[in-house]
Design an enzyme around this catalytic site. Sequence first.
Site, PDB file in Angstrom:
ATOM      1  N   HIS A 205     -19.529   9.566   0.865  1.00 59.61           N
ATOM      2  CA  HIS A 205     -19.987   8.256   1.345  1.00 59.61           C
ATOM      3  C   HIS A 205     -21.518   8.258   1.287  1.00 59.61           C
ATOM      4  O   HIS A 205     -22.157   9.237   1.696  1.00 59.61           O
ATOM      5  CB  HIS A 205     -19.503   8.038   2.788  1.00 59.61           C
ATOM      6  CG  HIS A 205     -19.889   6.724   3.350  1.00 59.61           C
ATOM      7  ND1 HIS A 205     -19.202   5.551   3.054  1.00 59.61           N
ATOM      8  CD2 HIS A 205     -20.904   6.372   4.170  1.00 59.61           C
ATOM      9  CE1 HIS A 205     -19.796   4.541   3.674  1.00 59.61           C
ATOM     10  NE2 HIS A 205     -20.823   5.000   4.363  1.00 59.61           N
TER      11      HIS A 205
ATOM     12  N   ARG B 206       0.856  -1.194   0.000  1.00 57.06           N
ATOM     13  CA  ARG B 206       0.000   0.000   0.000  1.00 57.06           C
ATOM     14  C   ARG B 206       0.887   1.238   0.000  1.00 57.06           C
ATOM     15  O   ARG B 206       0.600   2.216  -0.703  1.00 57.06           O
ATOM     16  CB  ARG B 206      -0.897   0.024   1.240  1.00 57.06           C
ATOM     17  CG  ARG B 206      -2.059  -0.927   1.177  1.00 57.06           C
ATOM     18  CD  ARG B 206      -2.988  -0.709   2.395  1.00 57.06           C
ATOM     19  NE  ARG B 206      -3.976  -1.773   2.456  1.00 57.06           N
ATOM     20  CZ  ARG B 206      -5.086  -1.806   1.692  1.00 57.06           C
ATOM     21  NH1 ARG B 206      -5.304  -0.830   0.826  1.00 57.06           N
ATOM     22  NH2 ARG B 206      -5.934  -2.806   1.789  1.00 57.06           N
TER      23      ARG B 206
HETATM   24  C1  GRF Z   1     -20.793   6.797  -4.947  1.00 52.90           C
HETATM   25  O1  GRF Z   1     -21.939   6.068  -4.602  1.00 52.90           O
HETATM   26  C2  GRF Z   1     -20.060   7.205  -3.700  1.00 52.90           C
HETATM   27  O2  GRF Z   1     -20.906   7.406  -2.591  1.00 52.90           O
HETATM   28  C3  GRF Z   1     -19.177   6.021  -3.428  1.00 52.90           C
HETATM   29  O3  GRF Z   1     -18.803   5.521  -4.682  1.00 52.90           O
HETATM   30  C4  GRF Z   1     -19.776   5.909  -5.642  1.00 52.90           C
HETATM   31  C5  GRF Z   1     -19.059   6.655  -6.733  1.00 52.90           C
HETATM   32  O4  GRF Z   1     -19.905   6.745  -7.805  1.00 52.90           O
HETATM   33  N1  GRF Z   1     -18.000   6.430  -2.685  1.00 52.90           N
HETATM   34  P1  GRF Z   1     -19.386   7.561  -9.108  1.00 52.90           P
HETATM   35  O5  GRF Z   1     -18.175   6.817  -9.635  1.00 52.90           O
HETATM   36  O6  GRF Z   1     -19.046   8.941  -8.663  1.00 52.90           O
HETATM   37  O7  GRF Z   1     -20.562   7.511 -10.036  1.00 52.90           O
END
Ligand code: GRF
Length: 202
Positions: A108, A64
Amino acid sequence: PITLALWCLTGTNLQALMEQVKKPSSSAEIVVVISNRPGVMGLKRASMAGIQTRVVDHKLYGSRAEFDGTIDKVLEEFGVELVCLAGFMRILTGPFVRKWSGKMLNIHPSLLPSFKGVNAQKQALQAGVRVTGCTVHFVAEEVDAGAIVVQEAVPILVTDTEDSLSERIREAEHRAFPAALELVGSGAVKLRDDGRIDTEQY
Ligand code: GRF
């Protein structure tokens, strides 16, 4: 201008941020889109908009720390001042998170601190709550626990499936992330050394 980089999956949040930075009122500029996986839609969206892209495939790195180190080099190469994570499904190491503390945002799909981790939408459905939403927060070493910048609530309908709820949350994300970008990018909201939000308002 605030420069930013993103990691994205389908890139719908990237699309929302691309729209936002085009507004005359925005002080931000997207200078690079980085993905840990090749061929994702977000890279195509960026390329179509003439934004530079980089793929840092985590499977090619032994650790990582090495992966994060390569990401950090790309961010420095582009002079990035603010990192926006959207759909970046990698845990970042302590040193990287500390270096970018106060300059890295994540979105999130729940009202943190409820429903941390993966499948947040499904967790909300299974918990039987009637309201959930999305959270834009500063990235801290503890996953999904950094200081909260913007939240937007959405109702859960009795007819909801994981898909219909996720779609409603994503629409909220596309308002919340641009709003958070401007708050942090303009300096109205800052992260204090004690890990809490410092705002000029209150
Ligand atoms: C979203 O649902 C976000 O909450 C999560 O990953 C997804 C990203 O979607 N962290 P996108 O690639 O921006 O359409």
